[in-house]
Enzyme design. Sequence first.
Site, PDB file in Angstrom:
ATOM      1  N   ARG A 270       0.844  -1.199   0.000  1.00 28.82           N
ATOM      2  CA  ARG A 270       0.000   0.000   0.000  1.00 28.82           C
ATOM      3  C   ARG A 270       0.882   1.253   0.000  1.00 28.82           C
ATOM      4  O   ARG A 270       0.621   2.207  -0.731  1.00 28.82           O
ATOM      5  CB  ARG A 270      -0.919  -0.040   1.214  1.00 28.82           C
ATOM      6  CG  ARG A 270      -1.784   1.202   1.435  1.00 28.82           C
ATOM      7  CD  ARG A 270      -2.747   0.910   2.580  1.00 28.82           C
ATOM      8  NE  ARG A 270      -3.328   2.100   3.166  1.00 28.82           N
ATOM      9  CZ  ARG A 270      -4.436   2.706   2.730  1.00 28.82           C
ATOM     10  NH1 ARG A 270      -5.048   2.242   1.660  1.00 28.82           N
ATOM     11  NH2 ARG A 270      -4.927   3.760   3.346  1.00 28.82           N
ATOM     12  N   HIS A 293      -7.604   8.260   3.030  1.00 23.47           N
ATOM     13  CA  HIS A 293      -7.156   8.967   4.227  1.00 23.47           C
ATOM     14  C   HIS A 293      -8.153  10.076   4.569  1.00 23.47           C
ATOM     15  O   HIS A 293      -8.555  10.850   3.701  1.00 23.47           O
ATOM     16  CB  HIS A 293      -5.777   9.588   4.005  1.00 23.47           C
ATOM     17  CG  HIS A 293      -4.671   8.586   4.022  1.00 23.47           C
ATOM     18  ND1 HIS A 293      -3.418   8.835   3.488  1.00 23.47           N
ATOM     19  CD2 HIS A 293      -4.611   7.315   4.517  1.00 23.47           C
ATOM     20  CE1 HIS A 293      -2.656   7.774   3.649  1.00 23.47           C
ATOM     21  NE2 HIS A 293      -3.354   6.844   4.264  1.00 23.47           N
TER      22      HIS A 293
END
Length: 327
Positions: A270, A293
């Site tokens: 990731r 995020h």
Amino acid sequence: MLAEDYLKHFLKWMRDSQRASSNSIIAYQQDLTLFLQFFANYRGKEITGHDLADLSYKDVRAWMADENNKALKSHYLGQGRHTQDAAIRTRKRRLSALRSFYRFLARFYYIENNIASLIKIPKVNQPLPHPLTEKEASELTRNIAIVDQSPMTQNRDIALFTLLYGCGLRLSEALSLNWGDLRNADLTREGATLRITGKGNKERLVPILSYVAEALIKWEKHYPFMIKSQSPVFVGVKGKRLNPSIAQKNMREYRRITGLSELATPHALRHSFATHILQNGGDLRTIQMLLGHASLSTTQRYTLMDESHLLEVWNKAHPKANINRKI
């Protein structure tokens, strides 16, 4: 009403109204139960709503000191791991839980007390990501099959690790996928996107690159069980949803065979996804959306990974960068 009853109502509200994840609910319950138990022992009686309103700065500080002492004792007895950063993260999480609980009490039960909000939440040093190089990541997605001789597990692992790197997913997000999710994405369509449910039940759309789609389609052909909409995409040999520890074990075995760094984990793929996009001209806002995020500050960690690349971008992009001038 007893404090335990207020806690039950709070957890139900978090689950039903705030759509908090099951992991968040468990964390809230554990942290606040510890606090109420300590508070009851500290006061020498059952805690009521009146006591919650009467909470003092001294009470909270005593609780945090007691929790820190327990962590240290566990560490010295060899029963747990205690580092400064780990202790700070625990303190931060528990103070955040207490703040949320008191905001709930003020909103629905008019129990006003801002002591928890007055205590400063400590800052945690965010560790820098440890991405693989583009070559290492590409080789891993092709060669992860060397850890097992079974065609079923070989194609499964290639599809899984290709998905982690090609879409920047968390391991938990990839393993939670069902075949119905891939049907909705329509892997055969150019420009297909996959709907991912991440932390806090937040959804995002992630583009599926053609080589990722090809790996998933090939895995589907080797899938040894009947496929239904709710069937998990990634399964073990008995057909149950794949345990994260299996993927982590296979990565460790791959590292052993190839001599790859111990920092190469499924989650490092990731990090690699985000770092490689940034290095090839991607912008932080796009990476933030792709990773899911909540805050751009989390994504900004990747800018620290390659300062030379940032300087190169600046030299190319800034209108005054190529003008010779004396300073």
